[in-house]
Design a protein around this motif. Sequence first.
Motif, PDB file in Angstrom:
ATOM      1  N   PRO A   1      -3.237   5.501   5.069  1.00 45.46           N
ATOM      2  CA  PRO A   1      -2.234   6.542   4.847  1.00 45.46           C
ATOM      3  C   PRO A   1      -2.229   7.115   3.429  1.00 45.46           C
ATOM      4  O   PRO A   1      -1.886   8.280   3.233  1.00 45.46           O
ATOM      5  CB  PRO A   1      -0.908   5.834   5.151  1.00 45.46           C
ATOM      6  CG  PRO A   1      -1.280   4.749   6.104  1.00 45.46           C
ATOM      7  CD  PRO A   1      -2.639   4.292   5.641  1.00 45.46           C
ATOM      8  N   GLN A   2      -2.637   6.342   2.449  1.00 44.00           N
ATOM      9  CA  GLN A   2      -2.643   6.840   1.067  1.00 44.00           C
ATOM     10  C   GLN A   2      -3.648   7.978   0.878  1.00 44.00           C
ATOM     11  O   GLN A   2      -3.486   8.802  -0.027  1.00 44.00           O
ATOM     12  CB  GLN A   2      -2.923   5.696   0.089  1.00 44.00           C
ATOM     13  CG  GLN A   2      -1.847   4.624   0.085  1.00 44.00           C
ATOM     14  CD  GLN A   2      -0.450   5.164  -0.215  1.00 44.00           C
ATOM     15  OE1 GLN A   2      -0.269   5.956  -1.137  1.00 44.00           O
ATOM     16  NE2 GLN A   2       0.522   4.754   0.574  1.00 44.00           N
ATOM     17  N   ASN A   3      -4.650   8.054   1.728  1.00 46.79           N
ATOM     18  CA  ASN A   3      -5.639   9.132   1.627  1.00 46.79           C
ATOM     19  C   ASN A   3      -5.081  10.486   2.036  1.00 46.79           C
ATOM     20  O   ASN A   3      -5.697  11.515   1.751  1.00 46.79           O
ATOM     21  CB  ASN A   3      -6.877   8.804   2.457  1.00 46.79           C
ATOM     22  CG  ASN A   3      -7.713   7.722   1.820  1.00 46.79           C
ATOM     23  OD1 ASN A   3      -7.648   7.510   0.604  1.00 46.79           O
ATOM     24  ND2 ASN A   3      -8.483   7.014   2.624  1.00 46.79           N
TER      25      ASN A   3
ATOM     26  N   ILE B   1       1.835   4.964  16.779  1.00 41.74           N
ATOM     27  CA  ILE B   1       2.175   4.550  18.144  1.00 41.74           C
ATOM     28  C   ILE B   1       0.976   4.049  18.941  1.00 41.74           C
ATOM     29  O   ILE B   1       1.152   3.411  19.977  1.00 41.74           O
ATOM     30  CB  ILE B   1       2.911   5.666  18.923  1.00 41.74           C
ATOM     31  CG1 ILE B   1       2.087   6.943  18.970  1.00 41.74           C
ATOM     32  CG2 ILE B   1       4.287   5.908  18.319  1.00 41.74           C
ATOM     33  CD1 ILE B   1       2.675   8.034  19.862  1.00 41.74           C
ATOM     34  N   ALA B   2      -0.237   4.335  18.472  1.00 38.51           N
ATOM     35  CA  ALA B   2      -1.430   3.825  19.168  1.00 38.51           C
ATOM     36  C   ALA B   2      -2.607   3.820  18.202  1.00 38.51           C
ATOM     37  O   ALA B   2      -2.756   4.729  17.388  1.00 38.51           O
ATOM     38  CB  ALA B   2      -1.760   4.688  20.388  1.00 38.51           C
ATOM     39  N   VAL B   3      -3.414   2.786  18.314  1.00 35.54           N
ATOM     40  CA  VAL B   3      -4.639   2.676  17.523  1.00 35.54           C
ATOM     41  C   VAL B   3      -5.718   2.097  18.433  1.00 35.54           C
ATOM     42  O   VAL B   3      -5.515   1.073  19.071  1.00 35.54           O
ATOM     43  CB  VAL B   3      -4.445   1.747  16.298  1.00 35.54           C
ATOM     44  CG1 VAL B   3      -5.769   1.557  15.563  1.00 35.54           C
ATOM     45  CG2 VAL B   3      -3.377   2.270  15.362  1.00 35.54           C
ATOM     46  N   ASP B   4      -6.829   2.788  18.500  1.00 34.94           N
ATOM     47  CA  ASP B   4      -8.018   2.289  19.177  1.00 34.94           C
ATOM     48  C   ASP B   4      -9.132   2.420  18.145  1.00 34.94           C
ATOM     49  O   ASP B   4      -9.669   3.521  17.943  1.00 34.94           O
ATOM     50  CB  ASP B   4      -8.309   3.120  20.424  1.00 34.94           C
ATOM     51  CG  ASP B   4      -9.464   2.574  21.244  1.00 34.94           C
ATOM     52  OD1 ASP B   4     -10.118   1.596  20.813  1.00 34.94           O
ATOM     53  OD2 ASP B   4      -9.731   3.142  22.330  1.00 34.94           O
TER      54      ASP B   4
ATOM     55  N   PRO C   1      -4.603  -0.893   6.508  1.00 36.66           N
ATOM     56  CA  PRO C   1      -4.846   0.253   7.387  1.00 36.66           C
ATOM     57  C   PRO C   1      -3.775   0.365   8.467  1.00 36.66           C
ATOM     58  O   PRO C   1      -2.990  -0.552   8.685  1.00 36.66           O
ATOM     59  CB  PRO C   1      -6.214  -0.054   8.004  1.00 36.66           C
ATOM     60  CG  PRO C   1      -6.381  -1.521   7.878  1.00 36.66           C
ATOM     61  CD  PRO C   1      -5.588  -1.950   6.675  1.00 36.66           C
ATOM     62  N   VAL C   2      -3.771   1.507   9.126  1.00 38.24           N
ATOM     63  CA  VAL C   2      -2.759   1.755  10.153  1.00 38.24           C
ATOM     64  C   VAL C   2      -2.806   0.697  11.244  1.00 38.24           C
ATOM     65  O   VAL C   2      -3.864   0.179  11.579  1.00 38.24           O
ATOM     66  CB  VAL C   2      -2.906   3.160  10.783  1.00 38.24           C
ATOM     67  CG1 VAL C   2      -2.605   4.251   9.781  1.00 38.24           C
ATOM     68  CG2 VAL C   2      -4.249   3.361  11.433  1.00 38.24           C
ATOM     69  N   GLN C   3      -1.628   0.409  11.764  1.00 36.46           N
ATOM     70  CA  GLN C   3      -1.480  -0.507  12.890  1.00 36.46           C
ATOM     71  C   GLN C   3      -0.243  -0.059  13.665  1.00 36.46           C
ATOM     72  O   GLN C   3       0.652   0.575  13.116  1.00 36.46           O
ATOM     73  CB  GLN C   3      -1.336  -1.944  12.409  1.00 36.46           C
ATOM     74  CG  GLN C   3      -0.206  -2.132  11.405  1.00 36.46           C
ATOM     75  CD  GLN C   3      -0.244  -3.495  10.764  1.00 36.46           C
ATOM     76  OE1 GLN C   3      -0.212  -4.479  11.468  1.00 36.46           O
ATOM     77  NE2 GLN C   3      -0.293  -3.540   9.439  1.00 36.46           N
TER      78      GLN C   3
END
Length: 151
Positions: free
Chosen positions: A25-27, A70-73, A45-47
């Motif tokens: 997210p910092q990017n 809400i979703a990460v693949d 990282p995002v989760q």
Amino acid sequence: MKFHERAEIHIGRPVAAVYAFLSDPQNRRLYDPALREVRQSSEGPVQVGMRIGEVRSMLGQTREMVTEVIAVDPLRMISYRTLPEDPFVAYGSYFFAASQTGTRLTLDFTLAPSGLRQLIVPIMQGKLRRDIAQGLQNIKSVLESEAAGYP
């Protein structure tokens, strides 16, 4: 009234590099000129469940908003939404697909403001489309620059 846009861009970097960049997210500050500040509810990282606070300039005003993952693949997709109480309900997903020369990055974005805010959607559509296209171009420019530093 809702606004929906699906846009894609080709980036001359491998999926792993594009995904790594967008999963931090910092990017966001590197490719979103309206963004003034980014805060994460957890490190790394995002989760799913991570909340990301943003302070941004929007329509001449500074606005704070919170999005939730809400979703990460991994290496395929990352989806966000604003919190349900946000008057500018928005959903966005990045999709990552390998191509012969890099990555096809697709952004699917929906804005569904509540109440009278719906009336500004027709006025904002052109600007939103330009902002989405420019955001994707900015991501491409950052990642394809020699200083990107991503694998």
